[in-house]
Structures are given as structure tokens and as C-alpha cells.
Enzyme design. Structure first.
Site, PDB file in Angstrom:
ATOM      1  N   LYS A 212       7.132  12.908  -4.769  1.00 10.08           N
ATOM      2  CA  LYS A 212       7.225  11.906  -5.840  1.00 10.08           C
ATOM      3  C   LYS A 212       6.233  12.268  -6.937  1.00 10.08           C
ATOM      4  O   LYS A 212       5.152  12.804  -6.652  1.00 10.08           O
ATOM      5  CB  LYS A 212       6.911  10.506  -5.298  1.00 10.08           C
ATOM      6  CG  LYS A 212       6.876   9.413  -6.355  1.00 10.08           C
ATOM      7  CD  LYS A 212       6.410   8.083  -5.756  1.00 10.08           C
ATOM      8  CE  LYS A 212       6.253   7.023  -6.841  1.00 10.08           C
ATOM      9  NZ  LYS A 212       5.771   5.738  -6.311  1.00 10.08           N
ATOM     10  N   GLU A 264      -0.763  -5.277 -11.448  1.00 14.66           N
ATOM     11  CA  GLU A 264      -1.150  -4.548 -10.233  1.00 14.66           C
ATOM     12  C   GLU A 264      -2.628  -4.670  -9.902  1.00 14.66           C
ATOM     13  O   GLU A 264      -3.495  -4.108 -10.590  1.00 14.66           O
ATOM     14  CB  GLU A 264      -0.769  -3.064 -10.349  1.00 14.66           C
ATOM     15  CG  GLU A 264      -0.876  -2.329  -9.044  1.00 14.66           C
ATOM     16  CD  GLU A 264       0.052  -1.129  -8.962  1.00 14.66           C
ATOM     17  OE1 GLU A 264      -0.133  -0.301  -8.058  1.00 14.66           O
ATOM     18  OE2 GLU A 264       0.959  -1.017  -9.814  1.00 14.66           O
TER      19      GLU A 264
END
Length: 470
Positions: A212, A264
Site C-alpha cells: 500500500k 484522525e
């Protein structure tokens, strides 16, 4: 009412021994709106932290102490040691008592990547990390506003006078409408450049080199208006109103201000409890509740989104455990966290540890960067980003936040953010998208459009897509 030179909170101009600092809480009559004070101050160092859903607002102006790392690679460990040293005098911790945070505080942040910046980087003033103990700290909680002044003992009286002057000026200042219109600076070439990075990432993943990668996208827009402290404060006010469940933040250094509304949480420490949120996997919001729910169900059922999310959960669990946190039960299934314009998969992780001054920075070093903002494996993803990202991302996706001298505090990731440059009347907007082997570059580009809109949508002057040429 304007402030004369020297009346605003200032930055310490020489080395200060923390044991020589003193604090004074201002009387309740010396009250002012926190963002009003932020807008009025001309301080080089500025900090803002707004969490409407938690009824918490923090503003720091000026600097009684400033820390910068001597080693970029060891910046978190150095920050932890410095915070512990600053907190050593018992009177420092007991100087000021307030519901979270207890002052004085250390506030600021860190770059995403410890690598040296490119020559003439616009992030040079921010460096690999900067922490500040504000000269003037304002905290609003549960309808109560309190102000604390911190300075060397021999200069506390002068710092108090400066702070009182600032609060009086802020209380008497007229509201600034601060119309800021983002002017189109985006081009097809910019889109093609980002698509090329996304395609290169997908190819490396398909070749087995990486699992990723999360490339950053930058869009710089001109500002039709004056992006000074008043305009920045107005942007913060709008962001907090539009995204009450997020953390609206600002870290200012001279003419530059990094600001945004991030969803976040990286690390929160409070009385021996450690919290973090794994936030990875996303989909758009629907036009009504039924479509919203359908999109959320599809995201939960998507192997791609779940795999992306699970890698972040495991990374955080391992990192915190290695740092001495006893992780409690991890939910077996993620929740859906709905924000304005976007939905995410979210798994909260909670644990216990002996809270100590500076510990929050050690914990940040154990988990940053996460696969949610870098990729997997992290070291390989960083190498890819260093080769392919055309410009420094600086503090974008790096930890920003605060800690008090007892060790309680919060660090979030600087997402959904932008860098306002008052000298050039520009704002650079940042967003990232997680690329896996099955990713569609066009879909990832569209996802960054949604994320860029988090900040663009609070500016005046027509629909966000029209303003940015989308």
C-alpha cells in the site's frame, strides 16, 4: 483598537531555564473570545485547538519556551526528554489547575517525514518539529474561559501587561468579515501528475514491492482577500462550525499558518489511559439517509477497504504494545464514522499506561507514520513517496497537538489541511489517498477531491468545485 509594537505576546529571544519560569492566571474580568484574541495577536508563534463536540477550545500565543530537535530522526525521543525536563520543577505542574488541559502546556507538531527538506522549502520555518510553551494560554471549557501567562519571573509583570492589553484589544475589536475567495490555480497538468504517481504506486504494489502507498496531493489556490490573523481566525471558526466532530487546529509560524479540521486522533493520554483511532477506508456520503447507509454497507463489505483498515489497526496495536501500553479489547468489527462529505471505517483502540510528562511523544514515535498516511510496509512506502512526490509535504499528515506538564494531552494527524501564506496570499491544500493493487487511479483522484473540499468549502464565493476548477 490596535496593539502597539511589543504589546502582543512575544517569543523568548534567548535560552530560558524552565526552573526560572513563573505563571499567573489572569482575573476573570480579563476575558475575551479565544479566536478574537488569536485574530488580534501579532505573535510569531500561534496555536489553536478547537473540539466543539468535546466543548474544548485552546489558544496559545507567543512563546515562553521554544524547542527544536537537534536530530531529525530522533525528534520524538528528544521531544519526550525535553518535556520531561521542563516538567521537573513541582511548582511547574501545580502552577495552574483547569479542566483539560491543565496549564502550562507544550504545543506544536512534527513533520510527516524526518528526511531533510528540499532547498528553499516553504516548510523551513516549521522544521522537523517545534514545541512551544505559550506566553499567553487561553482555555475554554464548559462555558468557562481562563487565561494563563507564563514568563521568566523577572519578566512576568511585563508579560501580564502585554496579555491584558491584547485581551482588551480583542474585546473591543470589530468583527472582521474576512471574505476569502479561493481562486483557481488547478490545471489538468496537476491532475495528470498526481494520476502518474498513483499509477506508479499501483504498479509497484502489483509487482510485489509494496502492499500500500498513500501519495499526497497538493493544490495551491490564490486568495482574493488578506489572509492575516483575522482571516485565519475566521477560517478556524467556520471549520469548527462545519465539522464539530473533528479537531480544528492551527499552528502558526510568522506569516505561515498550517490549519485544518482533522478527523484522525493519533494519541490521547489522560490519567493513565491511552487512546487512538484507526481511521482508514472511505466512501462518499449519500444524498439521503438510505443512500448514506447503502454506501456505508458497501464500504464495510469491501475487501479492499477492510484490508486497508485492518493493516492500520494491527500497526497501532503493535506499536502501542511495544511502547508499554496494555491494550484492552479491540472491537472485532470497525464502526462507520460519518463526516461532512465522506465516511470512514473507524476502530477505537484503548489501553492503559503510566502517564508521565513527555510520554505522549514516545507513543507518537512508536506509531507514526501509520499505514493510513504512509503505506505498508512503512519504510518502503516512505522510500516511494520520497522518490515520487514532487514537493515536500512538510507537516501535512504529521502529528500536531499539545500536552500539559503532567503528561495528559492529544496529538492528531494534520489532515484535511492547508498552509496559508500571508506574504503571497495563497493557500496550499493537501489530501492523500491509499493505493492498493486493485485501486483505480481516477477513483483515488476523486477521493482526494472530497478531502480537499473539507477546507475549500468554508471559503466564500460560490460552490467549492467551481472555485477550485473541479
Amino acid at each position: 483598537m490596535s496593539l502597539a509594537t511589543g504589546q502582543a505576546p512575544v517569543e523568548a529571544r534567548r535560552h530560558v531555564d524552565p526552573s526560572g519560569l513563573a505563571c499567573r492566571e489572569l482575573p476573570a474580568s480579563a476575558s475575551a473570545d479565544l479566536l478574537g484574541a488569536f485574530a488580534t495577536a501579532t505573535a510569531q508563534r500561534r496555536f489553536c485547538w478547537l473540539q466543539p463536540d468535546r466543548d474544548l477550545a485552546v489558544v496559545g500565543l507567543g512563546a515562553a519556551l521554544v524547542w527544536r530537535p537537534s536530530s531529525r530522526g530522533e525528534r520524538f525521543a528528544e521531544a519526550a526528554r525535553w518535556a520531561a525536563e521542563v516538567s521537573q520543577p513541582p511548582e511547574a505542574r501545580a502552577a495552574y489547575s483547569c479542566a483539560a488541559p491543565a496549564g502550562p502546556i507544550l504545543c506544536g507538531g512534527f513533520s510527516f517525514d524526518p528526511r531533510p527538506l528540499r532547498r528553499r522549502s516553504r516548510w523551513a520555518a516549521f522544521g522537523a518539529g517545534t514545541l512551544v510553551m505559550p506566553e499567553l494560554l487561553g482555555v475554554a471549557r464548559n462555558g468557562e474561559v481562563r487565561w494563563l501567562v507564563t514568563a521568566e519571573r523577572g519578566m512576568l509583570a511585563a508579560a501580564t501587561r502585554r496579555s491584558l492589553d491584547l485581551l482588551r484589544a480583542a474585546s473591543g475589536a470589530p468583527a472582521d468579515p474576512a471574505r476569502l475567495v479561493l481562486l483557481n490555480k488547478r490545471s489538468r497538468a496537476d491532475d495528470d501528475s498526481y494520476l502518474a504517481v498513483l499509477t506508479a504506486a499501483r504498479e509497484e504494489i502489483r509487482n510485489g514491492t509494496l502492499h500500500k502507498v498513500v501519495p499526497a496531493r497538493q493544490v495551491t489556490a490564490g486568495l482574493a482577500g488578506s489572509p492575516g490573523p483575522g482571516a485565519v481566525a475566521e477560517l478556524l471558526r467556520r471549520l469548527a462550525g462545519h465539522y464539530p466532530g473533528a479537531t480544528t487546529f492551527a499552528v502558526g509560524c510568522g506569516r505561515l499558518t498550517l490549519l485544518g479540521a482533522t478527523p484522525e486522533l493519533l494519541i490521547r493520554t489522560r490519567g493513565g489511559t491511552v487512546e487512538t483511532d484507526a481511521l482508514a477506508g472511505s466512501c462518499p456520503r449519500g444524498s439521503d439517509r438510505e443512500q448514506d447507509a447503502a454506501l456505508a454497507r458497501a464500504m464495510l463489505a469491501s475487501p479492499k477497504e477492510r484490508r486497508e483498515h485492518d493493516t492500520v489497526v494491527e500497526h497501532l496495536r503493535r506499536g502501542l504494545t511495544s511502547a508499554g501500553v496494555a491494550i484492552e479489547h479491540v472491537p472485532p468489527e470497525p464502526q462507520v464514522r460519518a463526516l461532512a462529505g465522506i465516511q470512514h471505517l473507524c476502530t477505537p483502540l484503548r489501553g492503559t499506561a503510566s502517564t508521565a510528562p513527555g510520554m505522549i511523544f514516545d507513543l507518537a514515535g512508536a506509531v507514526h507514520p501509520t499505514p493510513a498516511v504512509a503505506g505498508l510496509p512503512v519504510a518502503g512506502a516512505l522510500r516511494f513517496l520520497r522518490r515520487h512526490e514532487p514537493a515536500d509535504r512538510g507537516w501535512f499528515a504529521g502529528p500536531v497537538g499539545w500536552t500539559d506538564l503532567a503528561g495528559d494531552g492529544e496529538l492528531c494527524l494534520a489532515l484535511r489541511s492547508g498552509l496559508v501564506d500571508a506574504s503571497s496570499s495563497e493557500m496550499s491544500l493537501f489530501a492523500g489517498s491509499g493505493v492498493l493493487g486493485e485501486s483505480d487511479p481516477a477513483a483515488e483522484l476523486a477521493e482526494t477531491d472530497m478531502k480537499l473540499d473539507a477546507l475549500a468549502s468554508v471559503a466564500d464565493g460560490g460552490p467549492p468545485a467551481e472555485r477550485l476548477g473541479q
